[in-house]
Design a protein around this motif. Structure first.
Motif, PDB file in Angstrom:
ATOM      1  N   THR A  25       0.950  -1.225   0.059  1.00  0.00           N
ATOM      2  CA  THR A  25       0.047  -0.120   0.081  1.00  0.00           C
ATOM      3  C   THR A  25       0.834   1.249   0.167  1.00  0.00           C
ATOM      4  O   THR A  25       0.433   2.292  -0.198  1.00  0.00           O
ATOM      5  N   THR A  28       0.633   4.183  -3.035  1.00  0.00           N
ATOM      6  CA  THR A  28      -0.646   4.259  -3.448  1.00  0.00           C
ATOM      7  C   THR A  28      -1.461   5.350  -3.194  1.00  0.00           C
ATOM      8  O   THR A  28      -1.440   5.882  -1.961  1.00  0.00           O
ATOM      9  N   MET A  29      -2.114   6.270  -3.999  1.00  0.00           N
ATOM     10  CA  MET A  29      -2.877   7.136  -3.805  1.00  0.00           C
ATOM     11  C   MET A  29      -4.383   7.021  -4.280  1.00  0.00           C
ATOM     12  O   MET A  29      -4.654   6.160  -5.274  1.00  0.00           O
ATOM     13  N   THR A  30      -5.250   7.418  -3.456  1.00  0.00           N
ATOM     14  CA  THR A  30      -6.541   7.331  -3.869  1.00  0.00           C
ATOM     15  C   THR A  30      -7.061   8.919  -4.460  1.00  0.00           C
ATOM     16  O   THR A  30      -6.482  10.133  -4.114  1.00  0.00           O
ATOM     17  N   MET A  31      -8.080   8.794  -5.238  1.00  0.00           N
ATOM     18  CA  MET A  31      -8.605  10.122  -5.661  1.00  0.00           C
ATOM     19  C   MET A  31      -9.483  10.928  -4.462  1.00  0.00           C
ATOM     20  O   MET A  31      -9.952  10.098  -3.819  1.00  0.00           O
ATOM     21  N   LYS A  33     -12.459  13.053  -2.974  1.00  0.00           N
ATOM     22  CA  LYS A  33     -13.894  12.785  -3.060  1.00  0.00           C
ATOM     23  C   LYS A  33     -14.435  14.303  -3.562  1.00  0.00           C
ATOM     24  O   LYS A  33     -13.555  15.177  -3.384  1.00  0.00           O
TER      25      LYS A  33
END
Length: 99
Positions: A25, A28-31, A33
């Protein structure tokens, strides 16, 4: 005796699996909201918030759209830096990283 051996083995397997997931992990990047606000401080720590509609509208008055890929990094001491991605080569690297 067998139950103790099984418990020890299960514990060791659990520790190794948790380390494997932690390493996977990293990076890793998340978008974000819709409506989420992110702050990045000079010492490298980050925070996010979901403002209410009124506060969000006030922040949007100050906001400017991002026109190209942006990169940030931290040094060994954790200080945050923004990388200049204005050249075509830097843009290509930035976009490759974001994939």
């Amino acid at each position: 005796m067998n139950s103790i051996k099984l418990a020890v083995i299960a514990g060791l397997v659990g520790l190794s699996v948790s380390q494997a997931f932690a390493e996977d992990t990293m990076g890793t990047m998340t978008m974000m909201k819709g409506g989420e606000v992110m702050a990045i401080m000079p010492d490298g720590h980050m925070g996010t918030m979901m403002p209410d509609a009124k506060m969000g509208a006030e922040m949007m008055k100050m906001a400017k759209p991002i026109k190209h890929c942006m990169m940030m990094m931290t040094d060994a001491k954790g200080k945050a830096f923004m990388i200049d991605t204005s050249t075509k080569k830097a843009q290509a690297e930035c976009e490759k990283l974001a994939m």
